[in-house]
Design a protein around this motif. Structure first.
Motif, PDB file in Angstrom:
ATOM      1  N   ARG A   1       0.850  -1.203   0.000  1.00 28.18           N
ATOM      2  CA  ARG A   1       0.000   0.000   0.000  1.00 28.18           C
ATOM      3  C   ARG A   1       0.879   1.244   0.000  1.00 28.18           C
ATOM      4  NH1 ARG A   1      -1.808   3.623   3.873  1.00 28.18           N
ATOM      5  NH2 ARG A   1      -0.903   2.457   5.588  1.00 28.18           N
TER       6      ARG A   1
ATOM      7  N   TRP B   1     -16.345   2.873   4.171  1.00 29.15           N
ATOM      8  CA  TRP B   1     -15.089   2.129   4.199  1.00 29.15           C
ATOM      9  C   TRP B   1     -15.363   0.634   4.219  1.00 29.15           C
ATOM     10  CZ3 TRP B   1     -11.373   4.414   8.429  1.00 29.15           C
ATOM     11  CH2 TRP B   1     -11.198   5.791   8.228  1.00 29.15           C
TER      12      TRP B   1
ATOM     13  N   GLU C   1      -7.911  -1.571  10.274  1.00 31.00           N
ATOM     14  CA  GLU C   1      -6.528  -1.097  10.184  1.00 31.00           C
ATOM     15  C   GLU C   1      -6.395   0.315  10.754  1.00 31.00           C
ATOM     16  OE1 GLU C   1      -5.720  -1.543   6.012  1.00 31.00           O
ATOM     17  OE2 GLU C   1      -5.108  -3.638   6.246  1.00 31.00           O
ATOM     18  N   ASP C   2      -7.323   1.176  10.400  1.00 34.39           N
ATOM     19  CA  ASP C   2      -7.265   2.553  10.902  1.00 34.39           C
ATOM     20  C   ASP C   2      -7.431   2.579  12.418  1.00 34.39           C
ATOM     21  OD1 ASP C   2      -6.989   5.343   9.869  1.00 34.39           O
ATOM     22  OD2 ASP C   2      -8.885   5.602  10.923  1.00 34.39           O
TER      23      ASP C   2
ATOM     24  N   ALA D   1     -10.360  -1.763   6.154  1.00 32.31           N
ATOM     25  CA  ALA D   1      -9.829  -0.405   6.297  1.00 32.31           C
ATOM     26  C   ALA D   1     -10.176   0.177   7.668  1.00 32.31           C
ATOM     27  CB  ALA D   1     -10.372   0.498   5.182  1.00 32.31           C
TER      28      ALA D   1
END
Length: 169
Positions: A49, A133, A140-141, A137
């Motif tokens: 990423r 999202w 992970e955030d 995601a």
């Protein structure tokens, strides 16, 4: 007269504690930002990423900053990331200084930091709302912001505790 003197001394003491907590918070926020950044760099290496340009978009929107090229965008994004993280350390150290430390301080701090991201960034139109999202995601955030909050909290609590121990000597 005695009460006025006592009140002035108390105000000076609170002001000194606040000023000290601001400095401790900036240091704690930098430590938390470093921990979060390392985690993000490891994840980016593992997944391929690329780095987010959301911090640049926010700087452009809020401050009118315009990058000349990709390298400038990257530099502005990194500066915003570090400044944002350092600044968010201040409320965490203030909480620790005035008795909201440990897990409760860290959870409150995490909620404030992540909640701000999830509300302010979409309102600036620099990021999609979290409702759009993918679950991966979101997790992970949340993980990265948890790493930030825990590292910042540990640092803030330690800095405040050490400072208060020095004051007792």
């Amino acid at each position: 007269m005695q009460n006025e003197k006592h009140t002035a001394e108390e105000a000076a003491s609170v002001a000194t504690r606040v000023a000290g907590a601001i400095g401790k918070g900036l240091v704690a926020g930098l430590i938390g930002t470093a921990a979060m950044t390392i985690a993000q760099m490891v994840e980016m290496q593992l997944t391929g990423r690329g780095a987010s340009n959301t911090p640049y978009k926010a700087a452009k929107k809020v401050f009118g900053v315009k990058a000349k090229d990709k390298e400038s965008k990257k530099t502005i994004s990194n500066l915003m990331h570090v400044a944002y993280g350092a600044t968010w350390g201040v409320p965490r150290a203030l909480m620790a200084e005035f008795g909201v430390d440990g897990a409760s301080g860290t959870m409150a701090h995490f909620g404030a930091v992540w909640g701000t991201e999830l509300t302010v960034m979409p309102s600036l139109h620099v990021m999609k709302p979290v409702t759009e999202w993918k679950p991966k995601a979101i997790s992970e955030d949340m993980l990265f912001h948890s790493i930030y909050a825990v590292a910042t909290g540990l640092a803030a609590d330690a800095l405040v505790r050490w400072s208060n121990e020095d004051d007792e000597d």
